[in-house]
Motif scaffolding. Structure first.
Motif, PDB file in Angstrom:
ATOM      1  N   VAL A 192      -6.223 -23.349  23.227  1.00  0.00           N
ATOM      2  CA  VAL A 192      -7.316 -22.379  23.298  1.00  0.00           C
ATOM      3  C   VAL A 192      -7.372 -21.879  24.739  1.00  0.00           C
ATOM      4  O   VAL A 192      -7.336 -22.672  25.679  1.00  0.00           O
ATOM      5  CB  VAL A 192      -8.663 -23.018  22.912  1.00  0.00           C
ATOM      6  CG1 VAL A 192      -9.815 -22.047  23.175  1.00  0.00           C
ATOM      7  CG2 VAL A 192      -8.655 -23.461  21.451  1.00  0.00           C
ATOM      8  N   VAL A 193      -7.434 -20.573  24.903  1.00  0.00           N
ATOM      9  CA  VAL A 193      -7.565 -19.959  26.223  1.00  0.00           C
ATOM     10  C   VAL A 193      -9.037 -19.690  26.492  1.00  0.00           C
ATOM     11  O   VAL A 193      -9.733 -19.112  25.653  1.00  0.00           O
ATOM     12  CB  VAL A 193      -6.764 -18.646  26.305  1.00  0.00           C
ATOM     13  CG1 VAL A 193      -7.041 -17.917  27.618  1.00  0.00           C
ATOM     14  CG2 VAL A 193      -5.268 -18.934  26.152  1.00  0.00           C
ATOM     15  N   VAL A 194      -9.513 -20.101  27.662  1.00  0.00           N
ATOM     16  CA  VAL A 194     -10.900 -19.860  28.066  1.00  0.00           C
ATOM     17  C   VAL A 194     -10.901 -18.954  29.286  1.00  0.00           C
ATOM     18  O   VAL A 194     -10.264 -19.261  30.299  1.00  0.00           O
ATOM     19  CB  VAL A 194     -11.633 -21.178  28.396  1.00  0.00           C
ATOM     20  CG1 VAL A 194     -13.044 -20.885  28.921  1.00  0.00           C
ATOM     21  CG2 VAL A 194     -11.697 -22.074  27.174  1.00  0.00           C
ATOM     22  N   LEU A 195     -11.614 -17.840  29.193  1.00  0.00           N
ATOM     23  CA  LEU A 195     -11.835 -16.956  30.332  1.00  0.00           C
ATOM     24  C   LEU A 195     -13.248 -17.215  30.827  1.00  0.00           C
ATOM     25  O   LEU A 195     -14.221 -16.908  30.146  1.00  0.00           O
ATOM     26  CB  LEU A 195     -11.659 -15.494  29.920  1.00  0.00           C
ATOM     27  CG  LEU A 195     -10.315 -15.126  29.285  1.00  0.00           C
ATOM     28  CD1 LEU A 195     -10.265 -13.628  28.995  1.00  0.00           C
ATOM     29  CD2 LEU A 195      -9.156 -15.548  30.184  1.00  0.00           C
ATOM     30  N   ASP A 196     -13.348 -17.815  31.998  1.00  0.00           N
ATOM     31  CA  ASP A 196     -14.637 -18.247  32.537  1.00  0.00           C
ATOM     32  C   ASP A 196     -15.318 -17.091  33.260  1.00  0.00           C
ATOM     33  O   ASP A 196     -14.910 -16.702  34.356  1.00  0.00           O
ATOM     34  CB  ASP A 196     -14.408 -19.425  33.482  1.00  0.00           C
ATOM     35  CG  ASP A 196     -15.693 -20.068  33.965  1.00  0.00           C
ATOM     36  OD1 ASP A 196     -16.702 -19.997  33.230  1.00  0.00           O
ATOM     37  OD2 ASP A 196     -15.686 -20.658  35.064  1.00  0.00           O
ATOM     38  N   VAL A 215      -9.178 -17.347  21.840  1.00  0.00           N
ATOM     39  CA  VAL A 215      -9.608 -16.985  23.191  1.00  0.00           C
ATOM     40  C   VAL A 215     -11.124 -17.051  23.222  1.00  0.00           C
ATOM     41  O   VAL A 215     -11.805 -16.416  22.408  1.00  0.00           O
ATOM     42  CB  VAL A 215      -9.134 -15.576  23.585  1.00  0.00           C
ATOM     43  CG1 VAL A 215      -9.663 -15.211  24.982  1.00  0.00           C
ATOM     44  CG2 VAL A 215      -7.617 -15.484  23.551  1.00  0.00           C
ATOM     45  N   VAL A 216     -11.644 -17.820  24.166  1.00  0.00           N
ATOM     46  CA  VAL A 216     -13.085 -17.987  24.342  1.00  0.00           C
ATOM     47  C   VAL A 216     -13.476 -17.402  25.688  1.00  0.00           C
ATOM     48  O   VAL A 216     -12.787 -17.623  26.691  1.00  0.00           O
ATOM     49  CB  VAL A 216     -13.473 -19.482  24.285  1.00  0.00           C
ATOM     50  CG1 VAL A 216     -14.914 -19.689  24.718  1.00  0.00           C
ATOM     51  CG2 VAL A 216     -13.250 -20.035  22.887  1.00  0.00           C
ATOM     52  N   THR A 257      -6.205 -14.031  16.088  1.00  0.00           N
ATOM     53  CA  THR A 257      -6.587 -15.270  16.749  1.00  0.00           C
ATOM     54  C   THR A 257      -8.116 -15.358  16.723  1.00  0.00           C
ATOM     55  O   THR A 257      -8.778 -14.401  16.349  1.00  0.00           O
ATOM     56  CB  THR A 257      -6.026 -15.310  18.187  1.00  0.00           C
ATOM     57  OG1 THR A 257      -6.213 -16.595  18.755  1.00  0.00           O
ATOM     58  CG2 THR A 257      -6.644 -14.245  19.072  1.00  0.00           C
ATOM     59  N   ALA A 258      -8.663 -16.508  17.063  1.00  0.00           N
ATOM     60  CA  ALA A 258     -10.123 -16.687  17.026  1.00  0.00           C
ATOM     61  C   ALA A 258     -10.707 -16.284  18.372  1.00  0.00           C
ATOM     62  O   ALA A 258     -10.398 -16.897  19.397  1.00  0.00           O
ATOM     63  CB  ALA A 258     -10.465 -18.138  16.711  1.00  0.00           C
ATOM     64  N   VAL A 259     -11.551 -15.266  18.377  1.00  0.00           N
ATOM     65  CA  VAL A 259     -12.135 -14.738  19.613  1.00  0.00           C
ATOM     66  C   VAL A 259     -13.648 -14.894  19.553  1.00  0.00           C
ATOM     67  O   VAL A 259     -14.299 -14.334  18.669  1.00  0.00           O
ATOM     68  CB  VAL A 259     -11.765 -13.254  19.805  1.00  0.00           C
ATOM     69  CG1 VAL A 259     -12.426 -12.698  21.069  1.00  0.00           C
ATOM     70  CG2 VAL A 259     -10.251 -13.079  19.864  1.00  0.00           C
TER      71      VAL A 259
END
Length: 260
Positions: free
Chosen positions: A115-119, A142-143, A166-168
């Motif tokens: 899972v990719v997290v953009l903070d 992508v969260v 993908t799950a966004v």
């Protein structure tokens, strides 16, 4: 889908649905959304024949589906529907995927892709580019944290409709999916010596401020991308691409392998 018979019918349906639907801006966004199972409510093209010819050339797998979806509208009708006309003069509205289903996918035990997290990202186009490449690598999702809406029309445009692949979702740091959290930071260990597991959560700081204190505190490990001295940073999407490529070499599924 309701099958509008005329451009005027399509325009009326569009205006009724636009406030609660995902804008698919351009041929490629519609193509990808259809390919990955989006429920398209209405789709329009200024030149229907040209759009179907483009599908025949670039996406024959969805040509028949687009034939059933697209309604031809005038240039004026099209311009009244979208905030920024796309060169292909194609647009559509689709149902946003279920948040509950996305959260279940992100939290699933035994994930086979990160899972990719953009903070707290700030740039809509960068977020879209990240979603596009994450979908290409088969990432679980992508969260985003912070205020940016990852389903904003500009983000969806930048993602070329691959939000549906993908799950966004947007979450607080405390709500991030389970899994070992690797946060990208210049003070971290060189990523070339680190194996990233398939169920990793990969976190990237904002373009200006880097990682938030809350996410940094939650990280299991800080890792850094190789960078020449005196070069300050990489573009966000480039950093994500380099990290996912490293994952694909050290722990990723084989190219082309389907991931749930």
């Amino acid at each position: 889908m309701t099958d509008p018979a005329t451009g005027a019918d399509a325009s009326r349906l569009w205006h009724r649905l636009s406030g609660t639907s995902v804008l698919l801006d351009g041929f490629h966004a519609l193509k990808h959304a259809v390919r990955f199972g989006a429920e398209v409510l209405v789709a329009v093209a200024v030149d229907r024949k040209a759009a179907l010819a483009l599908a025949e050339e670039l996406a024959p797998d969805v040509r028949d589906a687009l034939d059933a979806l697209l309604t031809e509208v005038t240039q004026a009708e099209y311009a009244a529907l979208v905030p920024r006309p796309h060169p292909t003069a194609v647009a559509a509205l689709a149902v946003r995927p279920s948040r509950e289903a996305n959260l279940a996918r992100l939290a699933r035990a035994g994930r086979t892709a990160p899972v990719v997290v953009l903070d707290d990202p700030r740039h809509l186009g960068n977020a879209g580019a990240v979603i596009r490449l994450a979908a290409g690598f088969g990432a679980t999702g992508v969260v985003t944290t912070g205020t940016l809406d990852p389903w904003h029309p500009t983000v969806v445009r930048g993602g070329a409709g691959l939000h549906f692949a993908t799950a966004v979702e947007r979450l607080d740091v405390a709500e991030l999916p389970p899994g070992p959290l690797f946060a990208l930071d210049p003070e971290g260990d060189d990523i070339r010596g680190v194996e990233l597991p398939d169920d990793a959560v990969l976190a990237f700081g904002s373009e200006r401020s880097g990682l938030s204190a809350g996410l940094r505190a939650r990280a299991d490990r800080l890792v850094a991308l190789p960078m020449r001295p005196q070069v300050s940073s990489y573009n966000l999407a480039t950093s994500v691409a380099m990290t996912l490529y490293h994952w694909s070499l050290t722990g990723g599924a084989a190219p082309g392998q389907d991931r749930p």
